[in-house]
Design an enzyme around this catalytic site. Sequence first.
Site, PDB file in Angstrom:
ATOM      1  N   HIS A 110       1.136  -1.603  -0.093  1.00 33.09           N
ATOM      2  CA  HIS A 110       0.212   0.063  -0.031  1.00 33.09           C
ATOM      3  C   HIS A 110       1.207   0.914   0.072  1.00 33.09           C
ATOM      4  O   HIS A 110       0.559   2.564  -1.071  1.00 33.09           O
ATOM      5  CB  HIS A 110      -0.986   0.277   1.342  1.00 33.09           C
ATOM      6  CG  HIS A 110      -1.867   1.252   1.331  1.00 33.09           C
ATOM      7  ND1 HIS A 110      -3.120   1.042   1.713  1.00 33.09           N
ATOM      8  CD2 HIS A 110      -1.766   2.410   1.816  1.00 33.09           C
ATOM      9  CE1 HIS A 110      -3.889   1.560   1.359  1.00 33.09           C
ATOM     10  NE2 HIS A 110      -2.800   3.343   1.933  1.00 33.09           N
ATOM     11  N   GLU A 111       2.099   1.306   1.054  1.00 34.28           N
ATOM     12  CA  GLU A 111       2.269   2.131   0.849  1.00 34.28           C
ATOM     13  C   GLU A 111       3.784   2.391   0.048  1.00 34.28           C
ATOM     14  O   GLU A 111       3.638   3.671  -1.058  1.00 34.28           O
ATOM     15  CB  GLU A 111       3.426   2.827   2.182  1.00 34.28           C
ATOM     16  CG  GLU A 111       3.262   2.427   3.449  1.00 34.28           C
ATOM     17  CD  GLU A 111       1.278   3.382   3.527  1.00 34.28           C
ATOM     18  OE1 GLU A 111       1.360   4.831   2.623  1.00 34.28           O
ATOM     19  OE2 GLU A 111       0.502   2.858   4.333  1.00 34.28           O
ATOM     20  N   HIS A 144       2.060   3.982  -3.090  1.00 39.44           N
ATOM     21  CA  HIS A 144       1.979   5.346  -2.897  1.00 39.44           C
ATOM     22  C   HIS A 144       3.251   6.065  -3.310  1.00 39.44           C
ATOM     23  O   HIS A 144       3.521   7.226  -4.576  1.00 39.44           O
ATOM     24  CB  HIS A 144       1.973   6.014  -1.754  1.00 39.44           C
ATOM     25  CG  HIS A 144       0.736   6.500  -0.932  1.00 39.44           C
ATOM     26  ND1 HIS A 144      -0.705   6.418  -1.956  1.00 39.44           N
ATOM     27  CD2 HIS A 144       0.319   5.764  -0.201  1.00 39.44           C
ATOM     28  CE1 HIS A 144      -1.372   6.274  -0.498  1.00 39.44           C
ATOM     29  NE2 HIS A 144      -1.281   5.484  -0.022  1.00 39.44           N
TER      30      HIS A 144
END
Length: 166
Positions: free
Chosen positions: A78-79, A82
């Site tokens: 998820h990170e 980004h």
Amino acid sequence: MKTPRLPIAIQQAVMRSLRDALARANLKLGRNYPEPKLVYQQRGTAAGTAWLESYEIRLNPVLLMENQQAFIDEVVPHELAHLLVWKHFGRVPPHGKEWKWMMESVLGVPARRTHQFELDSVRANTFPYRCRCQQHQLTIRRHNRVVRGETQYRCVRCGDTLVAEN
């Protein structure tokens, strides 16, 4: 609260997850994006954050210790997504279509914006406040703003100003 010391095996598993996801992304995107820095200093209820300018991922060590597999399977990708979206597309909405595409099509992970981890171990002290219809819990920061007279908070349901309970 004291930050727990993360066992090296957990740190290695997280790094493996990051490197595997990055290798998958670089292969699918035909790029060679660098490995971001991993920092275990995220506090509060956030599982992790991606810091674009410093190109680093901050992970919550308390939640990581309690949810190791979910961090490896979901939070790290998820990170990373980004950071990859920022490198690939520039500034776009944080959980927009580019991020969703990066998560699902490139990294092969379901695009979920929030985690469902138990938060009792990281939740800050709260203060009880009341309105006409229910009780509310304000964080210490919000409570102190009320005490100093800097602000008032209202209930989104009934519109009443919240009042501290004794």
